[in-house]
Write a protein that holds these residues in place. Sequence first.
Motif, PDB file in Angstrom:
ATOM      1  N   PRO A 204       2.383   5.556 -15.323  1.00 34.65           N
ATOM      2  CA  PRO A 204       3.835   5.768 -14.741  1.00 34.65           C
ATOM      3  C   PRO A 204       4.334   4.832 -14.655  1.00 34.65           C
ATOM      4  N   GLU A 205       5.779   3.896 -14.505  1.00 32.13           N
ATOM      5  CA  GLU A 205       6.371   3.067 -14.625  1.00 32.13           C
ATOM      6  C   GLU A 205       5.151   2.060 -16.341  1.00 32.13           C
ATOM      7  N   LEU A 206       4.916   2.778 -17.029  1.00 29.39           N
ATOM      8  CA  LEU A 206       4.639   1.810 -17.860  1.00 29.39           C
ATOM      9  C   LEU A 206       5.394   1.368 -18.454  1.00 29.39           C
ATOM     10  N   HIS A 207       6.958   1.938 -19.499  1.00 34.61           N
ATOM     11  CA  HIS A 207       7.183   1.460 -19.877  1.00 34.61           C
ATOM     12  C   HIS A 207       9.359   0.843 -18.852  1.00 34.61           C
ATOM     13  N   TYR A 208       8.993   0.466 -17.785  1.00 38.38           N
ATOM     14  CA  TYR A 208       9.853   0.312 -17.115  1.00 38.38           C
ATOM     15  C   TYR A 208       9.694  -1.264 -17.497  1.00 38.38           C
ATOM     16  N   LYS A 209      10.973  -1.651 -17.209  1.00 37.77           N
ATOM     17  CA  LYS A 209      11.693  -2.720 -17.047  1.00 37.77           C
ATOM     18  C   LYS A 209      11.077  -4.482 -16.459  1.00 37.77           C
ATOM     19  N   TYR A 210      10.801  -3.498 -15.374  1.00 36.83           N
ATOM     20  CA  TYR A 210      10.339  -4.623 -14.178  1.00 36.83           C
ATOM     21  C   TYR A 210       9.549  -4.087 -13.774  1.00 36.83           C
ATOM     22  N   SER A 211       8.290  -4.010 -14.480  1.00 35.79           N
ATOM     23  CA  SER A 211       6.660  -2.988 -14.342  1.00 35.79           C
ATOM     24  C   SER A 211       5.873  -4.374 -13.916  1.00 35.79           C
ATOM     25  N   TYR A 212       6.257  -5.228 -14.468  1.00 35.69           N
ATOM     26  CA  TYR A 212       5.060  -6.606 -14.660  1.00 35.69           C
ATOM     27  C   TYR A 212       5.567  -6.821 -13.308  1.00 35.69           C
ATOM     28  N   GLN A 213       7.031  -7.583 -13.526  1.00 41.03           N
ATOM     29  CA  GLN A 213       6.931  -8.079 -11.937  1.00 41.03           C
ATOM     30  C   GLN A 213       6.537  -7.271 -10.315  1.00 41.03           C
ATOM     31  N   MET A 214       6.672  -5.820 -10.276  1.00 37.95           N
ATOM     32  CA  MET A 214       7.086  -4.718  -9.628  1.00 37.95           C
ATOM     33  C   MET A 214       5.141  -5.405  -9.136  1.00 37.95           C
ATOM     34  N   LEU A 215       3.951  -4.873 -10.287  1.00 44.83           N
ATOM     35  CA  LEU A 215       2.900  -4.698 -10.437  1.00 44.83           C
ATOM     36  C   LEU A 215       2.012  -6.062  -9.503  1.00 44.83           C
ATOM     37  N   LEU A 216       3.060  -8.020  -9.944  1.00 48.53           N
ATOM     38  CA  LEU A 216       2.355  -8.739  -9.347  1.00 48.53           C
ATOM     39  C   LEU A 216       2.914  -8.695  -8.008  1.00 48.53           C
ATOM     40  N   THR A 217       3.245  -8.556  -7.622  1.00 50.93           N
ATOM     41  CA  THR A 217       4.178  -8.122  -6.218  1.00 50.93           C
ATOM     42  C   THR A 217       3.489  -7.187  -5.577  1.00 50.93           C
ATOM     43  N   VAL A 218       2.996  -6.487  -5.640  1.00 49.68           N
ATOM     44  CA  VAL A 218       2.244  -5.532  -4.524  1.00 49.68           C
ATOM     45  C   VAL A 218       0.256  -6.445  -5.210  1.00 49.68           C
ATOM     46  N   MET A 219       0.530  -6.651  -5.581  1.00 50.84           N
ATOM     47  CA  MET A 219      -0.704  -7.706  -5.605  1.00 50.84           C
ATOM     48  C   MET A 219      -0.961  -8.883  -4.726  1.00 50.84           C
ATOM     49  N   LEU A 220       0.555  -9.528  -4.641  1.00 50.01           N
ATOM     50  CA  LEU A 220       0.530 -10.169  -3.644  1.00 50.01           C
ATOM     51  C   LEU A 220       0.561  -9.433  -1.950  1.00 50.01           C
ATOM     52  N   ILE A 221       0.652  -8.413  -2.328  1.00 47.50           N
ATOM     53  CA  ILE A 221       1.805  -8.061  -1.000  1.00 47.50           C
ATOM     54  C   ILE A 221      -0.296  -7.110   0.137  1.00 47.50           C
ATOM     55  N   ILE A 222      -1.018  -7.859  -1.523  1.00 47.33           N
ATOM     56  CA  ILE A 222      -2.787  -6.834  -0.837  1.00 47.33           C
ATOM     57  C   ILE A 222      -3.208  -8.399  -0.550  1.00 47.33           C
ATOM     58  N   PHE A 223      -3.264  -9.505  -1.339  1.00 51.79           N
ATOM     59  CA  PHE A 223      -3.907 -10.681  -1.338  1.00 51.79           C
ATOM     60  C   PHE A 223      -3.345 -10.772   0.067  1.00 51.79           C
ATOM     61  N   LEU A 224      -2.054 -10.959   0.642  1.00 53.51           N
ATOM     62  CA  LEU A 224      -1.573 -11.253   1.579  1.00 53.51           C
ATOM     63  C   LEU A 224      -1.975 -10.533   3.066  1.00 53.51           C
ATOM     64  N   SER A 225      -1.579  -9.294   3.026  1.00 52.67           N
ATOM     65  CA  SER A 225      -2.526  -8.222   4.219  1.00 52.67           C
ATOM     66  C   SER A 225      -3.834  -8.805   4.788  1.00 52.67           C
ATOM     67  N   MET A 226      -4.198  -8.557   3.303  1.00 45.13           N
ATOM     68  CA  MET A 226      -5.572  -8.991   3.469  1.00 45.13           C
ATOM     69  C   MET A 226      -6.205 -10.174   4.489  1.00 45.13           C
ATOM     70  N   LEU A 227      -5.466 -11.223   4.020  1.00 44.87           N
ATOM     71  CA  LEU A 227      -5.763 -12.653   4.590  1.00 44.87           C
ATOM     72  C   LEU A 227      -5.385 -11.640   6.218  1.00 44.87           C
ATOM     73  N   TYR A 228      -4.307 -11.850   5.853  1.00 39.73           N
ATOM     74  CA  TYR A 228      -3.343 -11.525   7.384  1.00 39.73           C
ATOM     75  C   TYR A 228      -4.676 -10.816   8.311  1.00 39.73           C
ATOM     76  N   TYR A 229      -4.963  -9.907   7.595  1.00 40.45           N
ATOM     77  CA  TYR A 229      -6.589  -9.180   8.079  1.00 40.45           C
ATOM     78  C   TYR A 229      -7.935  -9.816   8.851  1.00 40.45           C
ATOM     79  N   PHE A 230      -7.937 -10.601   7.978  1.00 45.21           N
ATOM     80  CA  PHE A 230      -9.223 -10.994   8.105  1.00 45.21           C
ATOM     81  C   PHE A 230      -8.934 -12.276   9.104  1.00 45.21           C
TER      82      PHE A 230
END
Length: 236
Positions: A204-230
């Motif tokens: 899913p979303e492999l051939h979507y135009k903005y898949s790469y940007q969406m993936l980086l955004t999700v990773m960044l959100i996960i990173f910031l969320s875990m920092l906030y939690y810690f």
Amino acid sequence: MVLEDIVSTNQRSKIVEYDDCIFLALKMMFLIQFEIVLAKTKGRIRGLGSDYLLYALIDSVVTHYYAIIETMGNKIEDLEDHLFEGLTKDEISSEIQSLKREVLKVRLAIFPLREIINPINKSESRLINEKKLHYFSDVYDHIVQMSDTTDIYREMIWGLMDMYITTISNRMNEVMKVLTIIATIFIPITFISGIYGVNFDNIPELHYKYSYQMLLTVMLIIFLSMLYYFKRKKWL
């Protein structure tokens, strides 16, 4: 026998009473020693007598010990300050070990002094005037005080070593905690990148135009969320 003791530079501090003289061997810190032969002669002691000269020499040795003990106390305080500030350099460990050896040397030198002053206080020799025994009693009190101080310093040095080891362990724990947090943060990110890194066409979303940007955004959100939690849990 007295002459043999005088030329022996490794002589232990001691006192020996003979019929016509009293022999003492004392150690002046560090690595300096002198011997005293107290005899009944017509020396000019300015009217105070040879027994007072004996007291003056012993008191001079004891006073020198005080200066050494005070120096060791200052070293212990400096090391305590460094450890409280969190300094854990290799030099501190060697300084603690060196100071421990110094305290042991002083302690071994002070302990025999009790064996010297006690016989003088109880001596019935005509070379020691009873009216001057209170001088030797005063020196004995100083020796006892120094002996107690060296015992305290010895315990403090053991405490410094424990403090040093504890500080090292705490710093290691801090490092391990940071590394664990970093590894924990990258676990979900690595998991996501691992899924989208497999060679399948129907993802899913492999051939979507903005898949790469969406993936980086999700990773960044996960990173910031875990920092906030810690930080909220005060793990950082």
